[in-house]
Scaffold this active site. Structure first.
Site, PDB file in Angstrom:
ATOM      1  N   GLU A 125      95.842  21.321  62.412  1.00  0.00           N
ATOM      2  CA  GLU A 125      95.220  21.968  61.251  1.00  0.00           C
ATOM      3  C   GLU A 125      96.176  22.935  60.548  1.00  0.00           C
ATOM      4  OE1 GLU A 125      91.084  23.075  61.677  1.00  0.00           O
ATOM      5  OE2 GLU A 125      90.862  21.685  63.347  1.00  0.00           O
ATOM      6  N   ALA A 150      95.554  31.529  61.244  1.00  0.00           N
ATOM      7  CA  ALA A 150      95.870  32.366  62.416  1.00  0.00           C
ATOM      8  C   ALA A 150      96.716  31.578  63.418  1.00  0.00           C
ATOM      9  CB  ALA A 150      94.572  32.859  63.060  1.00  0.00           C
ATOM     10  N   LYS A 151      96.409  30.287  63.622  1.00  0.00           N
ATOM     11  CA  LYS A 151      97.223  29.475  64.529  1.00  0.00           C
ATOM     12  C   LYS A 151      98.634  29.283  63.961  1.00  0.00           C
ATOM     13  CE  LYS A 151      96.345  27.785  67.998  1.00  0.00           C
ATOM     14  NZ  LYS A 151      96.489  28.398  69.352  1.00  0.00           N
ATOM     15  N   LEU A 187      81.840  19.106  66.609  1.00  0.00           N
ATOM     16  CA  LEU A 187      81.137  17.899  66.146  1.00  0.00           C
ATOM     17  C   LEU A 187      80.622  17.011  67.291  1.00  0.00           C
ATOM     18  CD1 LEU A 187      80.322  16.108  63.674  1.00  0.00           C
ATOM     19  CD2 LEU A 187      82.406  14.827  64.128  1.00  0.00           C
ATOM     20  N   ARG A 270      81.355  22.221  54.313  1.00  0.00           N
ATOM     21  CA  ARG A 270      82.084  23.425  54.749  1.00  0.00           C
ATOM     22  C   ARG A 270      83.051  23.840  53.633  1.00  0.00           C
ATOM     23  NH1 ARG A 270      85.664  22.105  59.929  1.00  0.00           N
ATOM     24  NH2 ARG A 270      83.887  22.779  61.127  1.00  0.00           N
TER      25      ARG A 270
HETATM   26  P1  TYD Z   1      84.889  20.366  64.248  1.00  0.00           P
HETATM   27  O1  TYD Z   1      84.417  19.771  65.531  1.00  0.00           O
HETATM   28  O2  TYD Z   1      84.355  21.709  63.842  1.00  0.00           O
HETATM   29  O3  TYD Z   1      86.474  20.355  64.296  1.00  0.00           O
HETATM   30  P2  TYD Z   1      87.572  20.692  63.112  1.00  0.00           P
HETATM   31  O4  TYD Z   1      86.862  21.224  61.927  1.00  0.00           O
HETATM   32  O5  TYD Z   1      88.430  21.713  63.756  1.00  0.00           O
HETATM   33  O6  TYD Z   1      88.261  19.396  62.850  1.00  0.00           O
HETATM   34  O7  TYD Z   1      84.551  19.361  63.081  1.00  0.00           O
HETATM   35  C1  TYD Z   1      85.036  18.030  63.079  1.00  0.00           C
HETATM   36  C2  TYD Z   1      84.597  17.388  61.785  1.00  0.00           C
HETATM   37  O8  TYD Z   1      83.177  17.277  61.798  1.00  0.00           O
HETATM   38  C3  TYD Z   1      84.940  18.197  60.554  1.00  0.00           C
HETATM   39  O9  TYD Z   1      85.286  17.313  59.493  1.00  0.00           O
HETATM   40  C4  TYD Z   1      83.654  18.928  60.216  1.00  0.00           C
HETATM   41  C5  TYD Z   1      82.596  17.952  60.687  1.00  0.00           C
HETATM   42  N1  TYD Z   1      81.329  18.550  61.152  1.00  0.00           N
HETATM   43  C6  TYD Z   1      80.097  18.104  60.650  1.00  0.00           C
HETATM   44  O10 TYD Z   1      80.036  17.190  59.800  1.00  0.00           O
HETATM   45  N2  TYD Z   1      78.955  18.686  61.134  1.00  0.00           N
HETATM   46  C7  TYD Z   1      78.978  19.700  62.039  1.00  0.00           C
HETATM   47  O11 TYD Z   1      77.893  20.217  62.406  1.00  0.00           O
HETATM   48  C8  TYD Z   1      80.240  20.138  62.559  1.00  0.00           C
HETATM   49  C9  TYD Z   1      80.316  21.245  63.555  1.00  0.00           C
HETATM   50  C10 TYD Z   1      81.391  19.527  62.082  1.00  0.00           C
END
Ligand code: TYD
Length: 333
Positions: A125, A150-151, A187, A270
C-alpha cells in the site's frame, strides 16, 4: 538463533511465530506486543508453554523496554503496526505513534545493541494504486491513506538507518494476507464471520477494487527465506500474482458457504480507496521462494478454520473479548 518478533500477538506475527516454532524448533522467540485491540493472547494459547517462546507485554515505542530486550537478540522482525485503513481514516494518531515512532525507537535501539538482521514488515500500500502492470521494488512511494503514509514513513526511516548507520536492515512489501486469527474487521474474516452468523456482508462501492492475496503460511515462508538468503540493504516484494476484485472474493465465499448474493450489502465507498494493488515477485522468487497455497483452496480451508474456531472469533464480534481485556489491562478501545 534468538528472534525478537514485535507485534506477535497480532495476525501476521502470530502466524509467523507458529511457523518458525514448527520449522526451527530450536530457535528462541521473544514476542514483544503492546496488546492493543487487535493483539490477542488467545492466538498463542497452544504455544504458551513452549520453553522457546517468551511473551513480553510492551510497546515498541518504549525505548527502555526495547533496550532491555535487544542485547539478547540476533534477528528482529517488526510485525508491530496499526494496519486497518478504515481506522486510520477515522483516527490516525495511533498509526503515527506505533508505525513511525515505534519503528524509529527500534532503529535507535539497534544503534546501541547490534543485531544480525532487522526485517521490516511492510505493505504494497506504500506504492499507492496501480491501474495496469505491477509495482516493483523500485516503484515510488505514493501512499493514499494515513495508514499507508505511516508505513511508508517507517520504511524510509529504515532505508536511512541502513544508509547512514549501516544497520543490517531488509525491508519487505507484502500484498494483502489472509489466514487464521485475522481480526474480523478486515475483508475476508469479516465476510466469513458475518455469513457464519447469517448476517449481510458490506461491500464498498461496486466491489470492483482489486487486491492481491497471500496466505499467512506463504508470507511466513517468504520471511524465513529472507532470513536465510536475503541481502542486507535490499527491499523484497512478497506477492503471489493471485489477484481478484472484492466482488469476486465475496461471491467465492458466498458460494463456499451455500449463500446467495442477496447477502451482499453495497455501501458507500471508502475515501481515497485504492483501486488496484499488484506486485512483481521476481526478486524474492530468485531467492528460491515460491508460494504454495492457491486462493480457492486457501479460502476453502480458512472457512473451515472459522467454522472450527468459533471460540476465537465469537467473543471478539460480540464485544465480550474487549470487555475482558479492558478489565485485565484497561487500554483497549
Ligand atoms: P481490507 O481488508 O481493509 O484491506 P486493505 O484495505 O488494506 O486492502 O480491505 C480489502 C478490500 O476490501 C478493500 O478494497 C476494501 C474492501 N472492503 C469492503 O468492500 N468492505 C469491507 O467491509 C472492508 C473491511 C473492506
Amino acid at each position: 538463533m534468538k528472534l525478537l518478533i514485535t507485534g506477535g500477538a497480532g495476525f501476521g506475527g502470530t502466524n509467523f511465530i507458529k511457523y518458525i516454532l514448527a520449522k526451527y524448533p530450536a530457535w528462541q522467540i521473544t514476542n514483544l506486543d503492546k496488546l492493543t485491540y487487535a493483539g490477542n493472547l488467545n492466538n498463542l494459547q497452544d504455544i504458551t508453554d513452549n520453553p522457546n517462546y517468551h511473551f513480553v507485554r510492551g510497546d515498541i515505542a518504549d525505548a527502555e523496554i526495547v533496550n532491555k530486550l535487544l542485547p539478547n537478540i540476533d534477528i528482529v522482525i517488526n510485525y508491530a503496526a496499526e494496519t486497518h485503513v478504515d481506522r486510520s481514516i477515522l483516527d490516525p494518531d495511533a498509526f503515527m505513534q506505533s508505525n513511525i515512532i515505534g519503528t524509529y525507537t527500534l532503529l535507535e535501539g539497534l544503534k546501541k545493541n547490534p543485531v544480525q538482521r532487522f526485517i521490516q514488515i511492510s505493505t504494497d500500500e506504500v506504492f499507492g494504486s496501480i491501474t495496469t502492470g505491477e509495482f516493483s521494488e523500485e516503484s515510488p512511494f505514493k501512499p493514499n491513506s494515513p495508514y499507508a503514509a505511516a508505513k511508508a514513513s517507517a520504511d524510509l526511516l529504515c532505508r536511512a538507518y541502513y544508509q547512514t548507520y549501516q544497520l543490517p536492515i531488509i525491508i519487505t512489501h507484502s500484498c494483502n494476507y489472509y489466514g487464521p486469527y485475522q481480526y474480523p474487521e478486515k475483508l475476508i474474516p469479516l465476510l466469513i464471520t458475518n455469513l457464519l452468523a447469517d448476517q449481510k456482508i458490506p461491500i464498498y462501492g461496486q466491489g470492483d477494487n482489486i487486491r492481491e492475496w497471500i496466505h499467512t503460511n506463504d508470507h511466513a515462508s517468504a520471511i524465513a527465506t529472507i532470513i536465510e538468503k536475503g541481502q542486507v540493504g535490499e527491499t523484497y516484494n512478497i506477492g503471489t500474482g493471485d489477484r481478484c476484485d472484492n466482488l469476486t472474493m465475496a461471491k467465492l465465499i458466498l458460494q463456499l458457504l451455500n449463500k446467495d448474493e442477496s447477502y451482499i450489502n453495497y455501501i458507500a465507498d471508502r475515501p481515497g480507496h485504492d483501486w488496484r494493488y499488484a506486485i512483481n515477485n521476481d526478486k524474492i522468487k530468485a531467492l528460491g521462494w515460491q508460494p504454495q497455497i492457491e486462493l480457492t483452496p486457501g479460502i476453502t480451508n480458512l472457512i473451515q478454520w472459522y467454522q472450527d474456531n468459533k471460540w476465537w472469533w465469537q467473543p471478539i464480534k460480540s464485544g465480550e473479548y474487549l470487555n475482558y481485556y479492558n478489565q485485565q489491562y484497561g487500554n483497549k478501545k
